[in-house]
Enzyme design. Structure first.
Site, short mmCIF file in Angstrom:
data_model
loop_
_atom_site.label_atom_id
_atom_site.label_comp_id
_atom_site.label_asym_id
_atom_site.label_seq_id
_atom_site.Cartn_x
_atom_site.Cartn_y
_atom_site.Cartn_z
N LYS A 179 0.85 -1.21 0.00
CA LYS A 179 0.00 0.00 0.00
C LYS A 179 0.88 1.25 0.00
O LYS A 179 0.56 2.25 -0.65
CB LYS A 179 -0.93 -0.03 1.22
CG LYS A 179 -1.83 1.19 1.39
CD LYS A 179 -2.86 1.27 0.31
CE LYS A 179 -3.85 2.42 0.35
NZ LYS A 179 -3.73 3.53 1.19
N ASN A 197 -6.83 10.40 -10.09
CA ASN A 197 -6.01 9.18 -10.16
C ASN A 197 -6.00 8.59 -11.57
O ASN A 197 -4.99 8.04 -12.02
CB ASN A 197 -6.54 8.13 -9.18
CG ASN A 197 -6.35 8.56 -7.73
OD1 ASN A 197 -5.77 9.61 -7.46
ND2 ASN A 197 -6.83 7.76 -6.80
O1 KPL Z 1 -5.05 5.87 -0.47
C1 KPL Z 1 -5.30 6.60 -1.40
C2 KPL Z 1 -5.17 8.06 -1.14
O2 KPL Z 1 -5.66 8.87 -1.92
O3 KPL Z 1 -4.57 8.39 -0.10
C3 KPL Z 1 -5.62 6.04 -2.75
C4 KPL Z 1 -5.85 4.55 -2.63
C5 KPL Z 1 -4.46 6.31 -3.67
C6 KPL Z 1 -6.89 6.53 -3.35
O4 KPL Z 1 -6.79 7.80 -3.88
#
Ligand code: KPL
Length: 301
Positions: A179, A197
């Site tokens: 992650k 995104n």
């Molecule tokens: O965790 C995220 C974030 O924006 O902090 C994701 C998964 C990239 C989704 O935008």
């Protein structure tokens, strides 16, 4: 299950709202959002439209719950842990960006500590209203050797009962590194380029830049003992970009709203760990420098 969501930002509100369809949920967050939720309920729009009425408060002290889900920014974890320690929670599950949150929670709390990852896309559209921008996934696993997998299984069953896509992992550290690689790729690039995104879908220069940051992070993860291949990270980035294509990453939301970002816990963490492990991470270093440069120029705390 009695669930406390500590951090009623976009992700916390979305998950809290969805969980409140089948569980007793209390959102802990800031005004004016939690006041609106308390008065008129929470409206979720986007992937699905859901109207729910979870309990909502600004006061997270002296609460008892079966589970506390922590969704605050990494820089607020210490304060959240101290507040939760005034009450009685059986288990705590971090669903935060960055590394190190679980250790901070474990230092203050007696219950089981679970490490989780979430790729749900969400945005606070206004007080009492969260926009659900991408389906995403949750993984939950025990953090320390003394944290039992059965608690993770119970939490995942509770999430699934509310129709969330959740799985148990016995390799929480590996999932957190994965992650982290996704966030190190997507968050600073979308924030600097001011794009959703979906703009990181290949082919393209932004996609190449994001992938380079993610692959560098995988190298540091392996040097740190995690088993994470470059191919897995490439696939994860592509999958999250696709599933959250309409999402504005949390770092882009921070930059647009002139708030401090989570750069220290994401690319900053990668750079620090790489230094300790004598790895070279020029892409992460450049992205961290640019975001920190923006923070300094914008005068954000
Ligand atoms: O965790 C995220 C974030 O924006 O902090 C994701 C998964 C990239 C989704 O935008």
């Amino acid at each position: 299950m009695d669930i406390l969501i500590f951090g009623a930002g976009s992700l916390g509100s979305l998950l809290g709202g969805l969980l409140s369809r089948t569980h007793e949920v209390t959102l802990v967050g800031r005004e004016p959002h939690v006041g609106e939720v308390r008065r008129d309920g929470l409206r979720i729009t986007g992937v699905e439209t859901v109207d729910v009425h979870p309990a909502a408060t600004t006061d997270g002290t002296e609460v008892s719950a079966d589970l506390a889900v922590v969704t605050v920014k990494a820089s607020d974890t210490e304060e959240a842990a101290r507040t939760l320690a005034t009450g009685d929670v059986d288990a705590v599950c971090s669903l935060q960006n960055g590394m190190g949150n679980e250790d901070v929670l474990a230092a203050h709390l007696d219950g089981t500590v679970l490490a989780g990852t979430a790729t749900y896309g969400a945005r606070l559209a206004g007080p009492g209203h969260v926009e659900w921008l991408g389906r995403g996934r949750l993984t939950v696993g025990p953090w320390r050797p003394e944290d039992d997998v059965e608690t993770a299984e119970r939490v995942v069953a509770a999430f699934r009962a509310a129709d969330l896509d959740a799985t148990v992992t016995t390799d929480a550290r590996g999932r957190l590194w994965e992650k982290l690689a996704v966030n190190a790729a997507i968050n600073p690039v979308t924030a600097l380029a001011r794009v959703e995104n979906g703009a990181l879908a290949p082919p393209g220069e932004l996609a190449d830049l994001a992938t380079a940051a993610g692959v560098e992070t995988a190298g540091v993860a392996r040097a740190d003992g995690a088993s994470l291949s470059d191919a897995t990270v490439r696939e994860s980035i592509a999958e999250v970009v696709h599933e959250t294509e309409r999402n504005r990453s949390s770092m882009l939301q921070d930059v647009t709203d002139s708030r401090r970002t989570e750069i220290d816990a994401i690319n900053g963490y990668v750079v620090d760990r790489a230094e300790e492990l004598e790895e070279s991470v020029p892409v992460n270093r450049t992205l961290a420098t640019l975001i920190r440069g923006w923070e300094a120029g914008a005068g954000v705390e």
